[in-house]
Design a protein around this motif. Structure first.
Motif, short mmCIF file in Angstrom:
data_model
loop_
_atom_site.label_atom_id
_atom_site.label_comp_id
_atom_site.label_asym_id
_atom_site.label_seq_id
_atom_site.Cartn_x
_atom_site.Cartn_y
_atom_site.Cartn_z
N GLU A 110 0.82 -1.22 0.00
CA GLU A 110 0.00 0.00 0.00
C GLU A 110 0.86 1.27 0.00
O GLU A 110 1.93 1.33 0.63
CB GLU A 110 -0.94 -0.02 1.22
CG GLU A 110 -1.93 1.12 1.29
CD GLU A 110 -2.91 1.19 0.12
OE1 GLU A 110 -2.46 1.21 -1.04
OE2 GLU A 110 -4.13 1.27 0.37
N TYR A 111 0.37 2.29 -0.70
CA TYR A 111 1.04 3.60 -0.81
C TYR A 111 0.93 4.36 0.52
O TYR A 111 -0.10 4.31 1.19
CB TYR A 111 0.37 4.38 -1.93
CG TYR A 111 1.04 5.68 -2.29
CD1 TYR A 111 2.34 5.70 -2.78
CD2 TYR A 111 0.36 6.89 -2.17
CE1 TYR A 111 2.95 6.89 -3.13
CE2 TYR A 111 0.97 8.08 -2.52
CZ TYR A 111 2.26 8.08 -2.99
OH TYR A 111 2.86 9.26 -3.34
N ILE A 158 -6.88 -1.41 -1.71
CA ILE A 158 -5.51 -1.86 -2.05
C ILE A 158 -4.95 -1.05 -3.23
O ILE A 158 -5.70 -0.41 -3.97
CB ILE A 158 -5.46 -3.36 -2.42
CG1 ILE A 158 -6.29 -3.65 -3.70
CG2 ILE A 158 -5.93 -4.23 -1.26
CD1 ILE A 158 -5.85 -4.89 -4.43
N GLY A 159 -3.64 -1.16 -3.41
CA GLY A 159 -3.00 -0.57 -4.57
C GLY A 159 -2.89 -1.61 -5.67
O GLY A 159 -2.65 -2.80 -5.38
N HIS A 160 -3.04 -1.18 -6.91
CA HIS A 160 -2.96 -2.11 -8.04
C HIS A 160 -1.49 -2.37 -8.38
O HIS A 160 -1.01 -3.49 -8.33
CB HIS A 160 -3.72 -1.50 -9.23
CG HIS A 160 -4.06 -2.49 -10.29
ND1 HIS A 160 -4.55 -2.11 -11.51
CD2 HIS A 160 -3.97 -3.83 -10.33
CE1 HIS A 160 -4.76 -3.20 -12.24
NE2 HIS A 160 -4.41 -4.24 -11.55
N ILE A 161 -0.80 -1.27 -8.74
CA ILE A 161 0.65 -1.34 -9.00
C ILE A 161 1.31 -0.39 -8.02
O ILE A 161 1.00 0.80 -8.00
CB ILE A 161 0.97 -0.92 -10.46
CG1 ILE A 161 0.37 -1.94 -11.44
CG2 ILE A 161 2.48 -0.78 -10.66
CD1 ILE A 161 0.68 -1.68 -12.91
N LEU A 357 5.63 -0.70 4.47
CA LEU A 357 5.47 -2.14 4.73
C LEU A 357 6.21 -2.97 3.68
O LEU A 357 6.91 -3.92 4.00
CB LEU A 357 3.99 -2.52 4.71
CG LEU A 357 3.17 -2.14 5.93
CD1 LEU A 357 1.70 -2.39 5.64
CD2 LEU A 357 3.62 -2.94 7.12
N ASP A 358 6.03 -2.57 2.44
CA ASP A 358 6.62 -3.32 1.33
C ASP A 358 8.15 -3.28 1.38
O ASP A 358 8.82 -4.30 1.26
CB ASP A 358 6.11 -2.76 0.00
CG ASP A 358 6.69 -3.49 -1.20
OD1 ASP A 358 6.91 -4.71 -1.10
OD2 ASP A 358 6.91 -2.85 -2.24
N LEU A 359 8.69 -2.07 1.58
CA LEU A 359 10.15 -1.96 1.55
C LEU A 359 10.79 -2.59 2.79
O LEU A 359 11.82 -3.26 2.68
CB LEU A 359 10.59 -0.50 1.31
CG LEU A 359 10.66 -0.20 -0.19
CD1 LEU A 359 9.32 0.12 -0.79
CD2 LEU A 359 11.65 0.88 -0.52
N GLN A 360 10.12 -2.45 3.93
CA GLN A 360 10.64 -3.10 5.14
C GLN A 360 10.61 -4.62 4.97
O GLN A 360 11.54 -5.33 5.33
CB GLN A 360 9.80 -2.71 6.36
CG GLN A 360 10.27 -1.42 7.01
CD GLN A 360 9.51 -1.12 8.29
OE1 GLN A 360 8.52 -1.76 8.62
NE2 GLN A 360 9.97 -0.10 9.01
N ASP A 361 9.51 -5.08 4.40
CA ASP A 361 9.33 -6.52 4.17
C ASP A 361 10.47 -7.09 3.34
O ASP A 361 10.86 -8.25 3.51
CB ASP A 361 8.00 -6.68 3.40
CG ASP A 361 7.34 -8.01 3.63
OD1 ASP A 361 7.29 -8.42 4.80
OD2 ASP A 361 6.88 -8.63 2.66
#
Ligand code: PLP
Length: 391
Positions: A110-111, A158-161, A357-361
């Motif tokens: 998510e952005y 949610i985010g698509h891309i 979340l994405d980058l930490q993941d």
């Protein structure tokens, strides 16, 4: 097979003669037809006045809704013109009546601005945020989503891309679940509209937010919101004005029944015309051909980057977009961007806080983002690679 003429598209994009623009996920280069249309509009405002020009161009401005509806397979009455994807998203989000204990479901990629809005509502109204984990491909896990549905879930958003990852979330599979459980579905399509086919009837989302300046090749300060007539009719935007509603009596007003209830009266009309022309241009090229071309260039890009010893391509996802992200082990992302800029190549840097979340993941603090459009070429990718080899 790309059926449109890439060379002709490049002729209509003068800057590509002097630079390599791989920052289309930031803002892509506008085609001449957009720039000329806007200049012409402003010339008219200069010579005869703003309101008078708006009257003159009323039909052209109205076409914005038809072109946009055609692109995403919606009704023209389900489109609102706004200033950005964020404005579109916020107007939709804050029109959903969420109360204490309600659950918002989102995804790992998510952005930031969207997640900040969830956190704000969690603070103000004690709503609960549930983030669905990724599957092994890095996309939202559809089974985990289905299992997370309870009567308290009021929104799936949610985010698509994502902004800093080449993945494409399975928007249609998410829509099948939200429709089955009759839950509102808000899709952030900021990075997908213009590079990936969007059909709101297939996706089954209730809201979709998009920006003009990225893959649509429109001007800055533009965006649109799709609001499904059937499911959003009863929702009331947080703030209304004399365009989104009519002051009918001293103590009453009547809200519009179409998606224009998410607009305000004033807007940048030359920019609206520009976005309309950009979307029309895209419709003429055909989004399927555009997607095919972007995928071809981006896949080649990842392949070449992957062959460099000091480069790590960071994109996840089963199907990938035109957003190519990588880490250069020798230099930090900012240095890479500056070096490339000096050599007339535009890229951008993704920082963790834009999609935490994405980058930490994935254990990333920052990465270089090289985002390609259909007017980019294999030759440009080769030049890019030889520049990186020398750095
Ligand atoms: C995934 C995503 N959503 C939303 C936005 C916000 O778009 P805008 O700046 O037009 O509000 C961005 C911008 O980069 C984005 O990448």
């Amino acid at each position: 097979m790309t059926v449109f003429n890439v060379a002709e598209e490049r002729n209509q994009t003068p800057a590509v003669k002097s630079l390599i623009h791989f920052n289309n996920a930031g803002a892509s280069l506008m085609p001449n037809v957009v720039v000329e249309g806007m200049k012409n509009y402003i010339d008219s405002e200069v010579s005869q006045g703003g309101y008078e020009t708006a009257r003159d161009f009323a039909k052209e401005l109205d076409l914005f809704y038809d072109h946009t509806a055609k692109l995403i397979n919606s009704g023209s009455n389900e489109i609102a013109f706004v200033e950005s994807a964020t404005v579109a998203w916020q107007r939709a989000f804050h029109s959903i009546p969420l109360e204490k204990g309600d659950v918002i479901i989102t995804c790992v990629s998510e952005y930031a601005s969207n997640y900040i809005a969830y956190l704000q509502l969690a603070k103000l109204k004690a709503v609960e945020i549930v983030t669905i984990p990724n599957d092994d491909n890095g996309e939202i896990d559809i089974q985990a989503l289905e299992s997370a549905i309870t009567p308290r879930v009021k929104l799936v958003s949610i985010g698509h891309i994502p902004t800093g990852n080449g993945l494409i979330n399975p928007a249609e599979k998410v829509g099948a679940i939200t429709q089955k459980h009759k839950i509102l579905y808000l899709l952030d399509a900021c990075q997908s509209v213009g590079q990936y086919p969007i059909n709101v009837e297939k996706i089954k989302c209730d809201f979709l937010s998009a920006t003009g300046r990225k893959y649509l090749r429109g001007p800055r300060g533009t965006g649109f919101l799709y609001a499904r007539q059937e499911t959003t009719l009863g929702l009331e935007p947080l703030s209304l004005d004399l365009h989104s509603a009519e002051w009918t009596d001293l103590d009453s007003y009547q809200m519009r029944s179409d998606a224009k209830k998410y607009e305000t009266w004033e807007s940048n009309l030359s920019a609206k015309l520009g976005l309309s022309l950009a979307i029309h241009h895209l419709n003429l090229l055909g989004i399927e051909h555009v997607q095919e071309r972007i995928t071809f260039v981006a896949n080649y890009f990842r392949e070449r980057l992957g062959a460099l010893a000091h480069i790590q391509v960071m994109d996840t996802g089963n199907i990938k977009s035109g957003i190519v992200t990588f880490i250069n082990e020798k230099n930090d992302a900012e240095e890479v961007m500056k070096y490339l800029f000096k050599n007339k190549v535009n890229v951008s840097v993704v920082v963790a806080s834009s999609s935490l979340l994405d980058l930490q993941d994935r254990n990333i603090t920052e990465a270089v983002r090289a985002s390609v459009h259909y007017y980019n070429t294999i030759d440009e990718v080769d030049k890019f690679i030889s520049l990186l080899e020398k750095f």
